[in-house]
Design a protein around this motif. Structure first.
Motif, short mmCIF file in Angstrom:
data_model
loop_
_atom_site.label_atom_id
_atom_site.label_comp_id
_atom_site.label_asym_id
_atom_site.label_seq_id
_atom_site.Cartn_x
_atom_site.Cartn_y
_atom_site.Cartn_z
N ALA A 112 0.81 -1.23 0.00
CA ALA A 112 0.00 0.00 0.00
C ALA A 112 0.84 1.27 0.00
N VAL A 113 2.15 1.13 -0.12
CA VAL A 113 3.03 2.31 -0.01
C VAL A 113 2.65 3.33 -1.10
N PRO A 114 2.40 4.59 -0.69
CA PRO A 114 1.84 5.58 -1.62
C PRO A 114 2.88 6.24 -2.52
N VAL A 115 3.48 5.45 -3.41
CA VAL A 115 4.45 6.00 -4.37
C VAL A 115 4.16 5.41 -5.75
N ASP A 116 4.68 6.07 -6.78
CA ASP A 116 4.44 5.57 -8.14
C ASP A 116 5.43 4.45 -8.50
N ARG A 145 12.97 2.44 -7.52
CA ARG A 145 14.09 3.03 -6.75
C ARG A 145 14.20 2.37 -5.36
N ILE A 146 13.05 2.05 -4.77
CA ILE A 146 13.06 1.37 -3.47
C ILE A 146 13.68 -0.03 -3.61
N VAL A 147 13.29 -0.72 -4.68
CA VAL A 147 13.86 -2.06 -4.93
C VAL A 147 15.37 -1.97 -5.09
N THR A 148 15.82 -0.97 -5.83
CA THR A 148 17.27 -0.77 -6.04
C THR A 148 17.95 -0.50 -4.70
N GLU A 149 17.30 0.27 -3.84
CA GLU A 149 17.87 0.58 -2.53
C GLU A 149 17.91 -0.66 -1.63
N CYS A 150 16.93 -1.55 -1.79
CA CYS A 150 16.96 -2.83 -1.06
C CYS A 150 18.20 -3.62 -1.44
N LYS A 151 18.47 -3.66 -2.73
CA LYS A 151 19.67 -4.37 -3.20
C LYS A 151 20.92 -3.73 -2.62
N ARG A 152 20.92 -2.41 -2.57
CA ARG A 152 22.06 -1.70 -2.01
C ARG A 152 22.22 -2.01 -0.52
#
Length: 215
Positions: free
Chosen positions: A178-182, A188-195
């Motif tokens: 439900a995170v309110p982002v496009d 970008r969040i997925v990429t940051e998870c990898k980071r």
């Protein structure tokens, strides 16, 4: 279309496995390293969680990160009890961050300050990992070094306020969905998870260099 929580889990799977199967972690969980290595690892965790949790109150009202700020997840008090048990009452005086740990904590602090959605990525990789794989670490630590079950030394892994971890993880994934982002921000969040996983693996690598197994 996969849900966002599924997307995050599958996209970071490779890094997750790499972090879990690091030589240091394998040696630690295999009982091949002494309690000092476990204590050193616990010290490194302190820096990461200090960055995650000291900034949390400021994000509580943020529309993206706010729903994830949950008191029952907070680990710092438990970590500090563990460190007092492992290193003695004066544990703070000997506390030092490895360069890899400093880089990790600084990245978390950057996200706290400038990018709440990025903070969510770090929040997810840490706390959901603690609720899952962290329980394996706790079990091994209790058996290997004789800590009291769920007692001092392993309190970091004990979520006393979460009665049903499976249900909690389910509700956490619903928050992610439900995170309110496009979609672009989700990528970008997925990429940051990898980071985040890569930064964690760097810490394991540095600990492995500090605690090499003698051939």
């Amino acid at each position: 279309m996969d849900s966002f929580s599924t997307l995050i889990r599958t996209a970071s799977h490779e890094q997750h496995v790499e972090a879990e199967t690091s030589t240091f972690m394998s040696d630690l969980l295999g009982g091949r390293l002494g309690v000092d290595a476990y204590a050193r690892y616990t010290e490194q965790l302190w820096f990461v969680y200090e960055a995650l949790e000291s900034g949390a109150p400021g994000l509580a009202s943020d529309p993206v990160a706010g729903p994830f700020i949950r008191q029952e997840l907070m680990r710092l008090p438990s970590l500090e009890r563990d460190l007092a048990h492992l290193r003695g009452p004066d544990w703070r005086s000997g506390l030092t961050a490895l360069p890899a740990t400093r880089a990790y904590a600084e990245r978390v602090a950057d996200c706290v300050r400038d990018w709440p959605a990025g903070y969510v990525a770090h929040h997810y990789t840490r706390y959901l990992g603690d609720l899952s794989g962290g329980q394996i670490i706790r079990d091994k630590a209790e058996k290997t070094w004789g800590f009291a079950k769920k007692g001092d030394g392993v309190r970091f892994y004990v979520f006393e306020e979460i009665g049903n971890p499976a249900a909690f993880k389910r509700s956490y994934r619903e928050l992610l969905d439900a995170v309110p982002v496009d979609d672009l921000e989700k990528q970008r969040i997925v990429t940051e998870c990898k980071r985040a996983f890569a930064l964690n693996t760097d810490v394991f690598r540095a600990l492995g260099e500090e605690f090499p197994l003698s051939a």
